[in-house]
Structures are given as structure tokens and as C-alpha cells.
Design an enzyme around this catalytic site. Sequence first.
Site, PDB file in Angstrom:
ATOM      1  N   LYS A 167      42.067  50.823  56.416  1.00 55.70           N
ATOM      2  CA  LYS A 167      41.551  51.001  55.050  1.00 55.70           C
ATOM      3  C   LYS A 167      41.381  52.481  54.805  1.00 55.70           C
ATOM      4  O   LYS A 167      41.173  53.259  55.753  1.00 55.70           O
ATOM      5  CB  LYS A 167      40.194  50.303  54.889  1.00 55.70           C
ATOM      6  CG  LYS A 167      39.864  49.953  53.462  1.00 55.70           C
ATOM      7  CD  LYS A 167      40.633  48.716  53.012  1.00 55.70           C
ATOM      8  CE  LYS A 167      40.368  48.359  51.568  1.00 55.70           C
ATOM      9  NZ  LYS A 167      40.938  47.048  51.234  1.00 55.70           N
TER      10      LYS A 167
HETATM   11  P1  NAD Z   1      39.675  46.866  40.418  1.00 51.25           P
HETATM   12  O1  NAD Z   1      39.168  48.246  40.475  1.00 51.25           O
HETATM   13  O2  NAD Z   1      41.025  46.601  39.847  1.00 51.25           O
HETATM   14  O3  NAD Z   1      38.638  45.915  39.621  1.00 51.25           O
HETATM   15  C1  NAD Z   1      37.273  45.846  39.926  1.00 51.25           C
HETATM   16  C2  NAD Z   1      36.601  45.076  38.788  1.00 51.25           C
HETATM   17  O4  NAD Z   1      35.230  44.863  39.114  1.00 51.25           O
HETATM   18  C3  NAD Z   1      36.609  45.821  37.446  1.00 51.25           C
HETATM   19  O5  NAD Z   1      36.838  44.890  36.411  1.00 51.25           O
HETATM   20  C4  NAD Z   1      35.183  46.355  37.346  1.00 51.25           C
HETATM   21  O6  NAD Z   1      34.772  46.590  36.020  1.00 51.25           O
HETATM   22  C5  NAD Z   1      34.439  45.212  37.994  1.00 51.25           C
HETATM   23  N1  NAD Z   1      33.077  45.551  38.411  1.00 51.25           N
HETATM   24  C6  NAD Z   1      32.631  46.661  39.021  1.00 51.25           C
HETATM   25  N2  NAD Z   1      31.298  46.588  39.182  1.00 51.25           N
HETATM   26  C7  NAD Z   1      30.909  45.400  38.670  1.00 51.25           C
HETATM   27  C8  NAD Z   1      29.670  44.737  38.526  1.00 51.25           C
HETATM   28  N3  NAD Z   1      28.536  45.292  38.954  1.00 51.25           N
HETATM   29  N4  NAD Z   1      29.636  43.513  37.937  1.00 51.25           N
HETATM   30  C9  NAD Z   1      30.758  42.938  37.486  1.00 51.25           C
HETATM   31  N5  NAD Z   1      31.972  43.512  37.600  1.00 51.25           N
HETATM   32  C10 NAD Z   1      32.042  44.724  38.167  1.00 51.25           C
HETATM   33  O7  NAD Z   1      39.585  46.308  41.924  1.00 51.25           O
HETATM   34  P2  NAD Z   1      40.372  45.060  42.534  1.00 51.25           P
HETATM   35  O8  NAD Z   1      41.629  45.555  43.151  1.00 51.25           O
HETATM   36  O9  NAD Z   1      40.390  43.953  41.553  1.00 51.25           O
HETATM   37  O10 NAD Z   1      39.406  44.701  43.755  1.00 51.25           O
HETATM   38  C11 NAD Z   1      38.245  43.887  43.594  1.00 51.25           C
HETATM   39  C12 NAD Z   1      37.842  43.358  44.971  1.00 51.25           C
HETATM   40  O11 NAD Z   1      38.919  42.611  45.535  1.00 51.25           O
HETATM   41  C13 NAD Z   1      37.495  44.430  46.004  1.00 51.25           C
HETATM   42  O12 NAD Z   1      36.499  43.928  46.858  1.00 51.25           O
HETATM   43  C14 NAD Z   1      38.793  44.591  46.774  1.00 51.25           C
HETATM   44  O13 NAD Z   1      38.604  45.127  48.063  1.00 51.25           O
HETATM   45  C15 NAD Z   1      39.259  43.151  46.819  1.00 51.25           C
HETATM   46  N6  NAD Z   1      40.682  42.947  47.073  1.00 51.25           N
HETATM   47  C16 NAD Z   1      41.631  43.519  46.285  1.00 51.25           C
HETATM   48  C17 NAD Z   1      42.971  43.267  46.560  1.00 51.25           C
HETATM   49  C18 NAD Z   1      44.072  43.814  45.676  1.00 51.25           C
HETATM   50  O14 NAD Z   1      45.235  43.435  45.905  1.00 51.25           O
HETATM   51  N7  NAD Z   1      43.786  44.620  44.683  1.00 51.25           N
HETATM   52  C19 NAD Z   1      43.331  42.482  47.645  1.00 51.25           C
HETATM   53  C20 NAD Z   1      42.344  41.901  48.422  1.00 51.25           C
HETATM   54  C21 NAD Z   1      41.019  42.145  48.122  1.00 51.25           C
END
Ligand code: NAD
Length: 423
Positions: A113
Site C-alpha cells: 500500500k
Molecule cells: P474515493 O476517494 O473514490 O471515495 C471515498 C468516498 O467516501 C467519497 O464519496 C467521500 O465523499 C466519502 N466519504 C469520505 N468521508 C466520509 C464520511 N465521513 N461519511 C460518508 N462518506 C464519506 O475512495 P474509494 O476508492 O471509493 O475507496 C473507498 C474505500 O474502499 C476505501 O476504504 C478504500 O481503501 C476501499 N477500496 C477501494 C478500492 C478501489 O478499487 N478504489 C478497492 C478496494 C477497497
Amino acid sequence: MAVEVVADSATTGPLDDARAQLAFAIEHLGYGEGIHTLLATPRRELTVSVPLRRDDGGTEVFIGHRVQHNFSRGPAKGGLRYSAFVDLDEVRALAMWMTWKCALVDVPYGGAKGGITIDPTRYSDAELERVTRRYTSEIMPLIGPTQDIPAPDVGTDERTMAWIMDTYSVNVGHTVPGVVTGKPLALGGSLGRASATSRGVSHVALLALEHRGRAASRSTAAVQGFGKVGRDTARFLAEAGVRVRAVSDVTGAVFREDGLDIRALMRHVDTTGHVAGFSGGEAIDGEELLELDVDVLVPAALEGVLTEANADRVRAGIVVEGANGPTTKAADAVLRERDVLVVPDILANAGGVVVSYFEWVQANQAYWWTEAEVDDKLRRRMTSSWRAVLEYADRAHLSLREAATCMGVERVWEAHRLRGLYP
Ligand code: NAD
């Protein structure tokens, strides 16, 4: 060196949770302290400073990390996060979870990571490009298509991956599409990658509903987060007939008893940039979303949102972890006690790394699959992983998280054992 493991409910962060999960698996599998220490200790960690020339001529310096937790099963693999809350322990936890996740869904990678402590919303595109290129050049010795392959995470996207790929390629003197995944299609990205995590999350959510004897068309859901993971998860669930009653992002949450029109909400977010202000539902508090009367709750934003303080108020019968580490160890115990089925992150959101693997295979071969092929292969991989975890959990009387972690740890240790310890 003995590993310090937080054994009670007084967890303080994702690394404590990740270590406690590993400690459980080690004990369950009957492995000794030496193996425990080996699997708990990241193989490599690099912390770099990332100086930025601001658009106004000033200078700022950020701190960036790349942690490679383990590469016994193949090159390290893991996302890159841009957030004001990034710290080394968070990156370590996320890298460890990647190791078990890759092993669990049987992709030939170890876990890694990366992260930079930066709020990307406060910087221009040109500044973010310079930050990304400088960070890439600082971690160049660690990454590469056979060493460590970054992908998007919170605060980064396909454009970030394009900058990393270009910086790496320019430095080695030829184009290397396999150095990152989650790239734009025009640069060797895979069809279906952008929505792969969400497709996997919704697929597993539907399997969990079926397991609990619930028809999708008679079920309801709430999704926290409307970013790369949450947005398409809400869409896929709605397309499967689930009434998505509430969705939130960092700006607020919206609720509609009979289900939100997710397509209309997507258009609203595309226009305004946020969920707040959507006229197709009533505004509710973001915390309230976690406690709504729904069948499935999908935390898809941050870690540590389900805690000892609110777990007893969660009314959903199923929690599907779209985010990494959204449930603390203490909350996990409360939810289990209350018979809430928690589908753990390393299973639920593994669709992203599965299609990242497909992208890497395609990029290395320069031969591209259709979207239907990608989706079909993803669906099969998620279904077989779900079934394997369910069977393991039933057989050993474990929670799905305990079973998934044990399976991942077992596979990583097996690879290590067969390779032997050098020298
Ligand atoms: P992103 O930055 O695209 O989206 C994050 C979202 O969460 C945004 O809509 C933001 O406004 C929202 N957010 C932030 N704080 C918040 C709160 N307090 N309450 C409600 N919403 C809130 O990120 P992402 O890629 O969607 O990742 C989200 C999660 O999924 C993370 O934990 C990441 O590690 C995990 N993840 C992502 C992927 C991927 O392919 N992108 C894969 C596996 C896991």
C-alpha cells in the site's frame, strides 16, 4: 522480536485491528511465534519526502510512504491513497490486508500500500501531477511490473495511474503499462476495472442476501460513501432490484424510504460534485445512515466507522465491507453477538484486485479481453471465494472474517514454507 498484539477491545486504529486479526489466525492455525512475527512484519517500508512547487511559486513538502507487507506469492500489489489522514501505521494495516486479500482470491501477488499525507481537494491538477511524479520517482527503486504494482485508492484515480506509468516509463526508457493497474483504457487499462470493486461488492451482497434467505427484490440497503466503490455499488444493487434507501458522502446523506433513484443521484453528483442537496430524498445525518432499518449496510468510505459506540445500534442484518477496515475489532464482536453477518473487506472488496490482476495479465501480454469476459471471470472468482470462505467458516465455527483471514494467512505461509527461508 515478539509482536505486540492488542488483545482486548481497546483498539486504537487499523493497524491494531489488522494485527489482532492476524494473531487470531496464527492461534487458530497453531503456528508458532516465529511465523507470527514473520507474517506481522512488513518486508519493506519506504518513507519519502515529496517537495511540491506550488502554482504560486511557493514550496510545500509532503510525506509519502510505500509499504510492501509480503511478496511470498508474487509481486507486491496495492493502492495509493491521497488523504490528509494518511500515516505509516494506516499504510501498514492496508498493506497487510492486501496480502491476505490477494491470497484469499488466489491472485499471484503479495500485499502493498502507498499513501501521501495530502488533501487532494486543496491542490490544482497541475500540482497533483507534480506531487505524483515526484513521489513516483522517489519510490522508483521499489515499484515495477514484477516488483510492486500500485492502483487507485481513496483520493487517487486513473489519471494518477497514468502519471505514475508515464514517470516510470520515461525513467526506464520504454513504455511499461504493467507497472500500475486502474489505468485509462487508452493506456492499457482493462474494460470493467473502474467498476470492478463495486461489481464484486454488490455480487457478494446479493450472495449474502441469498444465504440469509432474502430475495433481492424484497430487500433494502444503505451505502456509506459515493466514490469509486460506493457509487457503482449503489447502482448495481439498485439494478438488481434492491431498494437503496440511503447514500452518503463526506458532504451529507440522503434517504428515501421506497429507495433512491440512483441514476438521478449520479447525475446530481456529476453536476454538483456532492450528494448533499439531492432533491430526490430527504437529508439525514451521515451517522444515522449506519443505523437505518435496512437489510444490507455497505460502508464504502473509510476505516473505523462501525465502533463499540454504534455497533449495537446497527439494524442491518448484513454488513458488506466495501471499504477497508470499516469495522473495529470491538464492533466486530458486538455485531457477531447480535448475529449480524459481516462480509469482511478482504473478501467483499476483492473485485478490484481481481480485475487489476486481469489488467496486469492483459497489459503484460498486450492482448485485450472484452468487458463481458472480464465481468464473467470476476463473477466466477467472487462466487468461488465466497463459497470457500462460507464453507471454511461453517466447518471451523468461525466468523467470515476469521475464516477469510485464516485462509489468506494459510496460503501465504504455505508459499513461504515451500520457498524456504533465505539464506
Ligand atoms: P474515493 O476517494 O473514490 O471515495 C471515498 C468516498 O467516501 C467519497 O464519496 C467521500 O465523499 C466519502 N466519504 C469520505 N468521508 C466520509 C464520511 N465521513 N461519511 C460518508 N462518506 C464519506 O475512495 P474509494 O476508492 O471509493 O475507496 C473507498 C474505500 O474502499 C476505501 O476504504 C478504500 O481503501 C476501499 N477500496 C477501494 C478500492 C478501489 O478499487 N478504489 C478497492 C478496494 C477497497
